[in-house]
Design a protein around this motif. Structure first.
Motif, PDB file in Angstrom:
ATOM      1  N   ARG A 288      96.545 -24.532 131.006  1.00  0.00           N
ATOM      2  CA  ARG A 288      96.552 -24.549 129.547  1.00  0.00           C
ATOM      3  C   ARG A 288      95.132 -24.727 129.031  1.00  0.00           C
ATOM      4  O   ARG A 288      94.496 -25.741 129.290  1.00  0.00           O
TER       5      ARG A 288
ATOM      6  N   ARG B 294     103.313 -26.917 121.221  1.00  0.00           N
ATOM      7  CA  ARG B 294     103.616 -27.448 122.547  1.00  0.00           C
ATOM      8  C   ARG B 294     104.883 -26.814 123.121  1.00  0.00           C
ATOM      9  O   ARG B 294     104.949 -26.480 124.298  1.00  0.00           O
TER      10      ARG B 294
ATOM     11  N   MET C 261      97.009 -31.325 123.985  1.00  0.00           N
ATOM     12  CA  MET C 261      98.120 -30.522 124.506  1.00  0.00           C
ATOM     13  C   MET C 261      97.680 -29.510 125.558  1.00  0.00           C
ATOM     14  O   MET C 261      98.507 -28.744 126.053  1.00  0.00           O
ATOM     15  N   THR C 262      96.407 -29.501 125.916  1.00  0.00           N
ATOM     16  CA  THR C 262      95.916 -28.537 126.887  1.00  0.00           C
ATOM     17  C   THR C 262      95.225 -29.238 128.056  1.00  0.00           C
ATOM     18  O   THR C 262      94.875 -30.412 127.974  1.00  0.00           O
TER      19      THR C 262
ATOM     20  N   GLN D 184      99.875 -36.716 127.626  1.00  0.00           N
ATOM     21  CA  GLN D 184     100.181 -35.783 126.551  1.00  0.00           C
ATOM     22  C   GLN D 184     101.671 -35.739 126.260  1.00  0.00           C
ATOM     23  O   GLN D 184     102.075 -35.646 125.093  1.00  0.00           O
ATOM     24  N   SER D 185     102.506 -35.825 127.303  1.00  0.00           N
ATOM     25  CA  SER D 185     103.955 -35.814 127.102  1.00  0.00           C
ATOM     26  C   SER D 185     104.402 -37.038 126.299  1.00  0.00           C
ATOM     27  O   SER D 185     105.239 -36.936 125.391  1.00  0.00           O
TER      28      SER D 185
ATOM     29  N   TRP E  82     103.287 -36.581 122.756  1.00  0.00           N
ATOM     30  CA  TRP E  82     104.136 -35.577 122.112  1.00  0.00           C
ATOM     31  C   TRP E  82     105.439 -36.209 121.635  1.00  0.00           C
ATOM     32  O   TRP E  82     105.916 -35.938 120.525  1.00  0.00           O
TER      33      TRP E  82
END
Length: 341
Positions: A59, A139, A170-171, A284-285, A288
């Motif tokens: 990503r 995402r 997110m990357t 990141q998860s 999110w």
């Protein structure tokens, strides 16, 4: 449990590359972006079904000020990667009007050569006034592209400023593009987007090579300073960790694109070896999840009957200057059943 229509979409998406797969990918992303509650529930089921097939792509987030050449670089890089056998998905975020709410969604027209290739998929999406330069459902769209077998997913943000850094969250790698003559050494050491970039690319070197070289020197010295003050991994000389660097290229002419990909591969190799890539994705998860909680709470607040009943009168008092905005906000929250101090 998926209904028959959604199950057919999932089957087409996870099958071999074909026109049916592209249609399924586009339809599922449209379903994700819908604001209807029944669509949201269907989208959740589709995402959970696809989840085991995600996570295998790299990503890449690309950001920069408007006019820096993000779309041009993505097309040059995408064409180069497809020649090497990769499948490239581009999620291009287009700014939405704060007046009408509409978006042009024209980024695809800037990538004429890339958009016609079978191994490329380009999806423009509206930012819908979401802060951070990315769309609310980016995402989720990324996961769907991964489930379709695209091994490189590129997220192109709207033109961002120094504090709009959502794409970095997110990357796997965050590339910041800069222009020659974009500022002096003081501008180069300002906090914000600069200090979280993994790689800084100075584009349009063909226009003014001397200015590009000066910018590279300014930013390189600033990264060294920011490293000592910020991330301890950046300040160290441990070669097992990636250290942010600066490079120049010409996206229009394609000069420097192979070197850019070499640096991306080196970054990926180091991050996999030292465990930073998986650690970053886990963080990141979690972030999110909390982003979606924040959005859900805001939506629930706006649709709460007691809030809708009080909102017109309190808004009028705030506009007339007879009630402080903070007091009105507290009363609306209390009407929802929460104490707020």
């Amino acid at each position: 449990m998926l209904n028959a229509v959604d199950q057919a979409l999932v089957n087409d998406l996870t099958a071999a590359p074909s026109s049916a797969q592209r249609r399924a990918l586009a339809k599922i992303i449209t379903l994700l972006e819908s604001t209807r509650m029944d669509h949201r529930k269907r989208a959740d089921e589709v995402l959970n079904t696809l989840l085991p097939k995600t996570g295998k792509s790299f990503r890449l987030g690309i950001s920069g000020v408007p006019g820096v050449g993000k779309s041009t670089l993505i097309e040059s890089l995408g064409l180069y990667l497809i020649e090497k056998g990769h499948r490239v998905a581009v999620l291009a975020i287009d700014p939405s009007s704060s007046l009408s709410g509409g978006s042009i969604l024209g980024d695809k027209t800037r990538m004429e050569k890339l958009s016609v290739l079978d191994n490329a998929f380009i999806r423009p999406s509206p930012s819908s006034c979401t802060l951070g330069g990315v769309a609310e459902k980016t995402r989720e769209a990324m996961l769907v592209a991964e489930a379709a077998g695209f091994d490189i997913v590129i997220v192109e943000t709207v033109g961002v400023g120094q504090s709009e850094i959502a794409v970095a969250g997110m990357t796997d790698m965050f590339v910041l593009m800069q222009l020659p003559n974009a500022g002096d050494d003081l501008q180069a050491i300002k906090k914000g987007v600069m200090e979280i970039a993994d790689l800084i690319v100075i584009n349009k070197v063909d226009i003014d090579p001397d200015a590009a070289m000066r910018a590279q020197l300014f930013i390189t010295s600033s990264l060294r300073l920011l490293g000592f003050q910020g991330n301890p991994d950046h300040a160290s000389h441990n070669q097992e960790y990636w250290h942010p660097m600066v490079m120049t290229l010409s996206a229009l002419e394609g000069n420097g694109v192979p070197e850019l990909w070499e640096k991306i591969l080196h970054f990926q190799k180091l991050q996999n070896a030292n465990g930073k890539l998986q650690s970053r994705r886990k963080q990141q998860s979690g972030a999110w999840m909390w982003d979606r909680i924040d959005a859900g709470l805001k939506n629930a607040f706006q649709n709460h009957p007691a809030v809708q009943k009080l909102l017109p009168s309190l808004s009028a008092e705030v506009n007339q200057g007879t009630m402080a905005a903070s007091v009105a906000a507290r009363r609306l929250l209390e009407a929802m059943g929460h104490e707020f101090f």
